[in-house]
Structures are given as structure tokens and as C-alpha cells.
Design an enzyme around this catalytic site. Structure first.
Site, PDB file in Angstrom:
ATOM      1  N   ALA A  65      28.704  40.762  63.308  1.00  0.00           N
ATOM      2  CA  ALA A  65      29.080  41.275  64.564  1.00  0.00           C
ATOM      3  C   ALA A  65      28.721  42.647  64.878  1.00  0.00           C
ATOM      4  CB  ALA A  65      30.494  40.948  65.109  1.00  0.00           C
ATOM      5  N   GLY A  91      29.683  37.737  60.702  1.00  0.00           N
ATOM      6  CA  GLY A  91      29.108  36.792  61.435  1.00  0.00           C
ATOM      7  C   GLY A  91      27.851  36.210  60.996  1.00  0.00           C
ATOM      8  N   GLU A 108      34.804  41.547  56.828  1.00  0.00           N
ATOM      9  CA  GLU A 108      35.744  41.862  57.772  1.00  0.00           C
ATOM     10  C   GLU A 108      37.002  42.467  57.492  1.00  0.00           C
ATOM     11  OE1 GLU A 108      33.263  38.222  59.035  1.00  0.00           O
ATOM     12  OE2 GLU A 108      33.996  38.820  57.473  1.00  0.00           O
TER      13      GLU A 108
END
Length: 267
Positions: free
Chosen positions: A69, A118, A141
Site C-alpha cells: 500500500a 498489499g 505491516e
């Protein structure tokens, strides 16, 4: 294929194969909202196009499939509050990976470099994945203070097992393509120079099969994998029932009995 900043996703259609290429090389093909939305639009068009039977998903260049992301854009959504972040970031990302996972035509990831966050979650959602020998995979993440949000906490354990998945999710440590193929995250590894050629070879093999049978196989596996065995068998039987009367089934059986190659018409 020309790389332009105006088009975050490039599309090239050759015969029955559509190639979608993430096109943000300066950002390591990070997934901003424009990229996610463009992927969805292309998938919508490809689903409607009966001439296209297989999708190859890759990234521009050799450094990155996708770094994940785009944190700069995502941070603005977080600052706007939980409701906005859930709608703009989590909702968008999960909708994309769900779309890829449930797409009625095979989506093959050609992982040309790092697939982090992602980007890794997109690979998890694709039915098939081939990686270059220098590709790497990671779930970073945790280093930003939150769990994976595009489906990674759900699909990865289903692919590689709970303990392997949690090791990746809780450490954020990257793994090599060799480790990814060993644990079942990807199907095979090839030299970078042969990545697209090998991916197209795999696509060509699938193109030789009945289109309806390919879609039925995808639906049976995707819908049944999280059900009990009896419920999954019911899904499998239902998919067969939808095809039993078709010309392709008659052709497949006739070709087998006559010891000749089958010529499927898609009907």
C-alpha cells in the site's frame, strides 16, 4: 509496452490473454487508491470480454511486483478517522483481493520483484503465481503498528499453515522466492529473463482446456476450501451439474474414447 505516470495500470491484450502491469516504478509499484480502482475497472472489462480467458498480473521493471500500500495516501485516510480509513483503505484493499480470488477467469501473478504487504496479499489472492528468482515476499505491516488489511491474516494461513503465516506476519521478515515456493505461496521460480515467457506458457496450457471447466474448477476450489468436506463436495457436484449437458463435456469424453486431442468450443 510504454510506462506512463498517467496510467497506474497498463493493459495489453494478445489473443486470449490480458496482461495487467502495475505502473508506478518510482514508488516500487505501490498500491495507491488510483491503482486499486484502475485494477478493478480493468477486471470488470475483462470479465465482460468473452475473448479474454486468462489474466497475467505483473509489475513494471525488475525491482518490484508491488511494495504494498502507498503509505502516504493511506496515512491521510487514517488521519481522517476510523470510518474513513475503513472505507477508503481497508474496504478498497479487501474488495480488490476478493475480486481477484473470486474472478471467473484465472489470474496468474508474474512476480517480477519484491511483493510486500498489499503486493503479497495480491499474490495470495491469485489462483496461480510464478516468481523471478530474485523476488522476495514480506508482511511488514506489523512494523507500522497494524495487522495486514487486504486479507493477509486470512489467506496466508490457509495457504501455508498457521505457524508459518504467523511467523511472517509477526516478524515482518522477508523471505526468498525459494522459501515462498517451498511453503506453497507460489507455484514455481524462473530466471527473471524468462518470467513472462514461462507465465504465458502456463496460460497457453490452460487455454487448451474448456473455458467452462476452468471456471468451474476455480469456483469449486475457491468456494469449497473453507467449507466442511461435505459442503465442499456439494459445491463440486453443483459445478459438474452445470456442465454435464454441454458440448465441451461430450467432446472431452469423445476425444478420450477416440484417443485424439479434444477441441473445445466453449459451449
Amino acid at each position: 509496452m510504454t510506462s506512463t505516470t498517467e496510467h497506474p495500470v497498463l493493459i495489453e491484450i494478445a489473443g486470449s490473454i490480458a496482461t495487467l502491469t502495475l505502473n508506478r516504478p518510482a514508488k516500487l509499484n505501490a498500491l495507491n487508491y488510483a491503482t486499486i480502482d484502475a485494477l478493478q475497472r480493468h477486471l470488470d472489462a475483462i470479465e465482460r470480454d468473452e475473448a479474454v480467458r486468462i489474466v497475467i498480473l505483473t509489475g513494471v521493471g525488475e525491482k518490484a511486483f508491488s511494495a504494498g500500500a502507498d503509505i502516504a495516501g493511506f496515512s491521510l485516510s487514517v488521519e481522517a478517522g476510523v470510518t474513513t480509513a475503513m472505507r477508503e483503505f481497508v474496504g478498497r484493499g479487501q474488495a480488490l483481493t476478493r475480486r481477484i480470488e473470486n474472478f471467473p477467469k484465472p489470474v496468474i501473478a508474474a512476480v517480477n520483484g519484491l511483493a510486500f504487504g498489499g503486493g503479497c496479499e495480491i499474490v495470495e489472492a491469485c489462483p496461480l503465481a510464478i516468481a523471478s528468482d530474485h523476488a522476495r515476499f514480506a508482511k511488514p505491516e506489523i512494523n507500522l503498528g497494524f495487522p495486514p488489511t487486504f486479507g493477509g491474516t486470512q489467506r496466508l494461513p490457509r495457504h501455508v499453515g498457521r505457524k508459518r503465516a504467523l511467523h511472517l506476519i509477526l516478524t515482518g521478515d522477508p523471505i526468498s522466492a525459494e522459501e515462498a515456493v517451498r511453503i506453497g505461496l507460489i507455484n514455481e521460480i524462473v530466471p527473471a529473463s524468462r518470467l513472462l515467457k514461462r507465465t504465458r506458457q502456463l496460460a497457453a496450457t490452460i487455454l487448451g482446456k474448456s473455458p467452462a471447466a476452468v471456471s468451474a474448477c476455480l469456483a469449486s476450489v475457491t468456494r469449497g476450501i473453507n467449507l466442511s468436506i461435505d459442503e465442499g463436495l456439494a459445491v463440486e457436484a453443483s459445478q459438474f451439474a452445470q456442465l454435464a449437458h454441454t458440448s465441451d463435456v461430450r467432446e472431452g469424453i469423445s476425444a478420450f474414447l477416440e484417443r485424439r486431442p479434444a477441441h473445445f468450443s466453449g459451449r
